[in-house]
Design an enzyme around this catalytic site. Sequence first.
Site, PDB file in Angstrom:
ATOM      1  N   LYS A 227       0.829  -1.229   0.000  1.00  0.00           N
ATOM      2  CA  LYS A 227       0.000   0.000   0.000  1.00  0.00           C
ATOM      3  C   LYS A 227       0.852   1.263   0.000  1.00  0.00           C
ATOM      4  CE  LYS A 227      -3.855  -2.263   2.433  1.00  0.00           C
ATOM      5  NZ  LYS A 227      -3.216  -3.527   2.832  1.00  0.00           N
TER       6      LYS A 227
HETATM    7  O1  LIG Z   1      -4.770  -4.368   0.177  1.00  0.00           O
HETATM    8  C1  LIG Z   1      -5.172  -5.309   0.877  1.00  0.00           C
HETATM    9  O2  LIG Z   1      -4.768  -6.438   0.698  1.00  0.00           O
HETATM   10  C2  LIG Z   1      -6.258  -5.034   1.837  1.00  0.00           C
HETATM   11  C3  LIG Z   1      -7.125  -4.013   1.507  1.00  0.00           C
HETATM   12  C4  LIG Z   1      -8.320  -3.861   2.238  1.00  0.00           C
HETATM   13  O3  LIG Z   1      -9.166  -3.031   1.911  1.00  0.00           O
HETATM   14  N1  LIG Z   1      -8.549  -4.697   3.290  1.00  0.00           N
HETATM   15  C5  LIG Z   1      -7.668  -5.675   3.665  1.00  0.00           C
HETATM   16  O4  LIG Z   1      -7.984  -6.411   4.609  1.00  0.00           O
HETATM   17  N2  LIG Z   1      -6.481  -5.813   2.999  1.00  0.00           N
HETATM   18  C6  LIG Z   1      -5.471  -6.803   3.437  1.00  0.00           C
HETATM   19  O5  LIG Z   1      -6.012  -8.106   3.239  1.00  0.00           O
HETATM   20  C7  LIG Z   1      -5.684  -8.972   4.324  1.00  0.00           C
HETATM   21  C8  LIG Z   1      -6.963  -9.451   4.961  1.00  0.00           C
HETATM   22  O6  LIG Z   1      -6.690 -10.471   5.876  1.00  0.00           O
HETATM   23  P1  LIG Z   1      -7.838 -11.444   6.449  1.00  0.00           P
HETATM   24  O7  LIG Z   1      -8.915 -10.572   7.012  1.00  0.00           O
HETATM   25  O8  LIG Z   1      -7.129 -12.242   7.481  1.00  0.00           O
HETATM   26  O9  LIG Z   1      -8.330 -12.283   5.299  1.00  0.00           O
HETATM   27  C9  LIG Z   1      -4.776  -8.170   5.245  1.00  0.00           C
HETATM   28  O10 LIG Z   1      -3.434  -8.444   4.875  1.00  0.00           O
HETATM   29  C10 LIG Z   1      -5.092  -6.728   4.926  1.00  0.00           C
HETATM   30  O11 LIG Z   1      -3.977  -5.879   5.103  1.00  0.00           O
END
Ligand SMILES: O=C(O)c1cc(=O)[nH]c(=O)n1[C@@H]1O[C@H](COP(=O)(O)O)[C@@H](O)[C@H]1O
Length: 270
Positions: free
Chosen positions: A95
């Site tokens: 990001k």
């Molecule tokens: O860019 C991302 O990957 C991201 C964007 C977003 O809007 N929300 C989001 O959760 N993420 C990333 O996606 C992953 C979600 O993880 P889980 O909730 O464990 O599936 C994390 O690494 C967050 O940093």
Amino acid sequence: MSFMQALRQRWQQAGTLVCVGLDPEPAKFPARFAGDADAVFAFNRDIIDATAEYACAFKPQIAHFAALGAEDALARLVAYAHANHPGIPVILDSKRGDIGSTAQHYVTEAFDRYGADAVTANPYLGRDSVQPFLDRADRGVVVLCRTSNPGAGDLQDLDVAGRPLYQHVAEKVAREWNGHGNCALVVGATWPSQLREVRAIVGDVPFLVPGVGAQGGDVEAVVSNAKTADGTGLMVSSSRAILYASSGDDYAAASAAAAKSLRDQINRYR
Ligand SMILES: O=C(O)c1cc(=O)[nH]c(=O)n1[C@@H]1O[C@H](COP(=O)(O)O)[C@@H](O)[C@H]1O
């Protein structure tokens, strides 16, 4: 092969829209990794091997490695994935966003130091901050649009000239920033109506969709609102629900089962 070519090939040939997120948290690792100085690499390597069959992409999240001083493990994991599972692109979730001269160093970090095929980027410094990423035509640039978190709307929904700000981001990326065809957008699984709105604006631009699994997003709502006409267009990303499906010795098999189950659920609605 470019990131977009690899992604499309993976969607079509492997029949999966699942992105496996690699977010190491040693406190959640199975007991067998206790005392293993290389646990971050070893755990993620096992997850990569177990889930590759079901993955259209892998997505390591950089803070989870950097906070542990495990940047070396991150670099080795990207190389491992490329060597052992060729054709599955790796998206570095960092990001990034900064003035152009600094952004150039973030480009080197993501694509040259770590060897990632794509990177997540924050668009709020404007086009010149993203341009160094866009210029690497063979790599993907996954731009934050409408994020999955509860406060996403605080700024992203602000009314700008009659439309929420995130819709301006979607339009700019699709119409102005995507000259090399290497852009994708982040839209959270937790926002089905915004997924539909963004899809209507951007045509076939791929979406990275985090927020299923631990954040509670609904898979049917994601796929029905955000797929493209050919039933692809999505990298539905899940980290914790796959990585930590079991803390026992069956952790690898459990992660494979979780990834397979997500793939099958997605494919039911494509
Ligand atoms: O860019 C991302 O990957 C991201 C964007 C977003 O809007 N929300 C989001 O959760 N993420 C990333 O996606 C992953 C979600 O993880 P889980 O909730 O464990 O599936 C994390 O690494 C967050 O940093």
